[in-house]
Scaffold this motif. Structure first.
Motif: not given
Ligand code: HEC
Length: 159
Positions: A88-96, A111-117, A120-124
């Motif tokens: 997944m890309g960063e955005e898709e991962f965040a949504d998932y 997981l629903h309490y994490f911010t978008d940043n 995205r950081s977790l994905h990176q």
């Protein structure tokens, strides 16, 4: 004068670091590393992590658990998150992750309490870990015998 300047420099540093801590800290591998730690993701998704008192073996980080968790839901395995992130890309991962529901003992509701940043950081961070490796063993439905070691989640029988 010298003391005054030192005091000024010190208070500037304190102010700057206080400011950074108070903000959402932006998107980076380092933040993702920190999120994985304080989110407890390694506890289940990194084999040997808890046994090593939290000393992380980078080769094992988030590759999923070969040991199952068995309960009324059947037997689940903490997934290989490198495979999930690589697909997944960063955005898709965040949504998932924001919308994820999974079987126990995955604490998906947290997981629903994490911010978008943070997501995205977790994905990176996960992508930075390198080779994705093999998937964790497949889910085993209730009543079927797992082919791996597993931990039974069951309350003790009271007298
Ligand atoms: C108590 C153990 C535990 C903890 C802590 C935990 N997980 Fe999980 N996780 C699991 C298990 C077990 C599964 C598989 C659930 C299933 O099969 O439905 C899972 C599944 C997942 C999935 C779904 C993967 C897929 O294959 O689609 C994601 C994403 C995930 N976890 C992310 C995380 C993140 C991020 C953290 C830290 C914030 C975390 N988990 C913490 C046990 C855990």
């Amino acid at each position: 004068m010298k003391h005054f300047l030192t005091a000024l420099a010190l208070s500037g540093t304190l102010f700057a670091s206080g400011g950074v801590l108070a903000q959402d800290t932006g998107i980076s591998v380092e933040n993702g590393d920190r999120i994985a730690r304080i989110g407890g993701c390694h506890d289940c998704h990194t084999p040997g992590f808890a046994e090593a008192n939290g000393e992380l073996d980078p080769a094992q980080a988030l590759v999923g658990s070969p040991v199952g968790y068995q309960g009324p839901w059947g037997t689940t395995y903490a997934s290989n998150l490198r495979i999930v992130a690589a697909g997944m890309g960063e955005e898709e991962f965040a949504d998932y992750l924001r919308n994820l529901q999974a079987m126990p003992p995955m604490p998906w509701f947290n997981l629903h309490y994490f911010t978008d940043n943070e997501l995205r950081s977790l994905h990176q961070y996960i992508v930075s870990l390198g080779e994705v490796g093999e998937p964790a063993p497949a889910y085993v439905p209730p009543g079927e015998a797992p082919q791996t070691p597993f931990i039974v989640f069951a309350p003790p029988q009271m007298p």
